[in-house]
Write a protein that holds these residues in place. Structure first.
Motif, mmCIF file in Angstrom:
data_model
loop_
_atom_site.group_PDB
_atom_site.id
_atom_site.type_symbol
_atom_site.label_atom_id
_atom_site.label_comp_id
_atom_site.label_asym_id
_atom_site.label_seq_id
_atom_site.Cartn_x
_atom_site.Cartn_y
_atom_site.Cartn_z
ATOM 1 N N GLU A 118 -3.103 -3.567 -7.980
ATOM 2 C CA GLU A 118 -3.243 -2.114 -7.842
ATOM 3 C C GLU A 118 -1.912 -1.407 -8.067
ATOM 4 O O GLU A 118 -1.872 -0.321 -8.647
ATOM 5 C CB GLU A 118 -3.811 -1.771 -6.457
ATOM 6 C CG GLU A 118 -5.264 -2.162 -6.276
ATOM 7 C CD GLU A 118 -5.840 -1.645 -4.972
ATOM 8 O OE1 GLU A 118 -5.064 -1.103 -4.152
ATOM 9 O OE2 GLU A 118 -7.057 -1.756 -4.776
ATOM 10 N N LEU A 119 -0.827 -2.011 -7.610
ATOM 11 C CA LEU A 119 0.485 -1.422 -7.841
ATOM 12 C C LEU A 119 0.808 -1.397 -9.324
ATOM 13 O O LEU A 119 1.295 -0.379 -9.848
ATOM 14 C CB LEU A 119 1.555 -2.214 -7.085
ATOM 15 C CG LEU A 119 3.013 -1.798 -7.347
ATOM 16 C CD1 LEU A 119 3.245 -0.337 -6.987
ATOM 17 C CD2 LEU A 119 3.971 -2.709 -6.575
ATOM 18 N N GLU A 174 0.817 -1.224 0.000
ATOM 19 C CA GLU A 174 0.000 0.000 0.000
ATOM 20 C C GLU A 174 0.847 1.268 0.000
ATOM 21 O O GLU A 174 0.625 2.156 -0.827
ATOM 22 C CB GLU A 174 -0.967 -0.015 1.187
ATOM 23 C CG GLU A 174 -2.119 0.975 1.025
ATOM 24 C CD GLU A 174 -1.972 2.203 1.910
ATOM 25 O OE1 GLU A 174 -2.724 3.172 1.717
ATOM 26 O OE2 GLU A 174 -1.099 2.181 2.785
ATOM 27 N N PRO A 175 1.849 1.392 0.884
ATOM 28 C CA PRO A 175 2.669 2.608 0.807
ATOM 29 C C PRO A 175 3.460 2.714 -0.499
ATOM 30 O O PRO A 175 3.622 3.814 -1.022
ATOM 31 C CB PRO A 175 3.589 2.505 2.019
ATOM 32 C CG PRO A 175 3.505 1.098 2.493
ATOM 33 C CD PRO A 175 2.173 0.592 2.085
ATOM 34 N N VAL A 180 0.733 10.457 0.498
ATOM 35 C CA VAL A 180 2.192 10.336 0.557
ATOM 36 C C VAL A 180 2.691 10.780 1.926
ATOM 37 O O VAL A 180 3.535 10.111 2.549
ATOM 38 C CB VAL A 180 2.855 11.157 -0.563
ATOM 39 C CG1 VAL A 180 4.372 11.257 -0.340
ATOM 40 C CG2 VAL A 180 2.573 10.537 -1.927
ATOM 41 N N ALA A 181 2.159 11.896 2.417
ATOM 42 C CA ALA A 181 2.559 12.391 3.738
ATOM 43 C C ALA A 181 2.195 11.393 4.823
ATOM 44 O O ALA A 181 2.975 11.142 5.749
ATOM 45 C CB ALA A 181 1.903 13.741 4.012
ATOM 46 N N ARG A 182 0.998 10.818 4.718
ATOM 47 C CA ARG A 182 0.569 9.844 5.719
ATOM 48 C C ARG A 182 1.497 8.635 5.754
ATOM 49 O O ARG A 182 1.948 8.206 6.817
ATOM 50 C CB ARG A 182 -0.862 9.376 5.427
ATOM 51 C CG ARG A 182 -1.326 8.261 6.347
ATOM 52 C CD ARG A 182 -2.741 7.809 6.030
ATOM 53 N NE ARG A 182 -2.871 7.205 4.716
ATOM 54 C CZ ARG A 182 -2.551 5.928 4.464
ATOM 55 N NH1 ARG A 182 -2.059 5.167 5.421
ATOM 56 N NH2 ARG A 182 -2.739 5.427 3.264
ATOM 57 N N CYS A 183 1.795 8.092 4.587
ATOM 58 C CA CYS A 183 2.653 6.905 4.533
ATOM 59 C C CYS A 183 4.071 7.226 4.988
ATOM 60 O O CYS A 183 4.708 6.417 5.670
ATOM 61 C CB CYS A 183 2.665 6.339 3.118
ATOM 62 S SG CYS A 183 1.097 5.629 2.587
ATOM 63 N N ALA A 184 4.565 8.396 4.617
ATOM 64 C CA ALA A 184 5.921 8.765 5.016
ATOM 65 C C ALA A 184 6.030 8.875 6.531
ATOM 66 O O ALA A 184 7.060 8.561 7.119
ATOM 67 C CB ALA A 184 6.331 10.082 4.364
#
Length: 321
Positions: free
Chosen positions: A182-183, A113-114, A294-298
């Motif tokens: 999905e990737l 997912e990330p 992106v911010a959440r995963c980072a």
């Protein structure tokens, strides 16, 4: 340059649409995760990163007190440099996730997912950096790269090499046992956008590398030339400082898009077919949401911890503009 932004105003580069140097460890080497740079996972570093991102979102820092930029050269130069810097960090984050899976520190399912979110972030930055009118690209950006080296090429990017096969559609073996549909869809969209931006900006299809009559430098020197052009320095860096540098750029880019829109109002360039597909249009309309993810995963935060307050702040921003 790794402090999180101050709420309520532009806080990047010293002035609106200014630039900042990006400090990253050498490509392929890990980020330091302990305050003394001696290694060893630091739970405190990750907790501090999460807390700072969460506070950033709750304070509504994305609401921009920023005027529209009336100097196209300044605006699109900012986008060209800053958008590429975001790509460098995103590539590193993908490489670190693949390395975690390879060492058994994270399962393929945890990493997928990330990684997909980061691929979407890369696609968003291709649209963002490629938003400049063709005239500005040909008069400002392309000549500036040629002055650095006649054969200047995106293939010289040091952080791209560890993950280049992923973006060429070759799935890393560490992900073979996971459902990567999905990737793969995200990578297909990335390739479509990459081809579309190239078709838009380089109408004759001839890159500087293809046009050059001189040999490219060796791999190490080419990477140094590429880094210096994009104001990127290589030095030991804490992982949460790398993440904070990413967040500073995502906030500034969000403020820019909110104030100026993605495309210039007088941009009459004909968009190639690749950039007119429904999937690409959806991506263009979702750039801010993509950056939120992106911010959440980072920051390794759960969706509800970051996405909701950020989306609330963005809605307030949109209502004010």
């Amino acid at each position: 340059m790794s402090d999180l932004p101050i709420p309520g105003r532009w806080d990047f580069g010293g002035f609106a649409y200014g630039l900042e140097p990006l400090v990253l460890p050498p490509a392929g080497s890990p980020d330091a995760v302990h305050d003394d740079l001696a290694g060893g996972a630091s739970v405190g570093a990750y907790a501090e990163t999460s807390r700072r991102i969460h506070n950033l979102a709750e304070r509504g820092v994305l609401a921009p007190d920023v005027e529209r930029c009336d100097v196209p050269d300044e605006l699109f130069w900012f986008r060209w440099i800053t958008g590429h810097q975001v790509c460098f960090v995103v590539w590193r984050l993908i490489a670190q996730l693949l390395d975690d899976v390879n060492h058994g520190w994270r399962s393929p399912y945890e990493a997928l997912e990330p990684i997909r979110r980061y691929v979407d972030g890369y696609t968003a930055m291709l649209l963002y950096t490629g938003s400049c009118p063709r005239s500005i690209y040909n008069v400002l950006i392309r000549p500036s790269m040629r002055l650095r080296h006649p054969a200047f090429s995106g293939s010289w990017a040091p952080d791209y090499w560890p993950i280049r096969e992923l973006f060429h559609g070759r799935q890393p073996s560490v992900l073979w046992n996971a459902d990567t549909c999905e990737l793969l869809d995200a990578i297909t969209l990335l390739q479509t956008v990459h081809d579309g931006v190239a078709a838009k900006l380089v109408t004759d299809g001839r890159s500087l590398l293809r046009e050059a009559s001189v040999r490219r430098p060796d791999h190490r020197v080419a990477g140094m030339i590429y880094d210096t052009y994009f104001i990127t320095l290589r030095a030991p860096a804490l992982r949460h400082d790398v993440v904070a540098q990413l967040l500073r750029r995502l906030v500034a880019i969000t403020q820019d898009i909110t104030a100026n829109g993605l495309y210039a109002e007088d941009d009459t360039d004909e968009r190639p077919a690749e950039l007119q597909t429904a999937e690409v249009v959806r991506c263009e309309n979702s750039l801010v949401e993509i950056m939120v993810e992106v911010a959440r995963c980072a920051g390794e935060l759960a969706p509800a911890e970051l996405a909701k307050p950020l989306q609330s702040a963005l809605r307030n921003t949109a209502a004010e503009v």
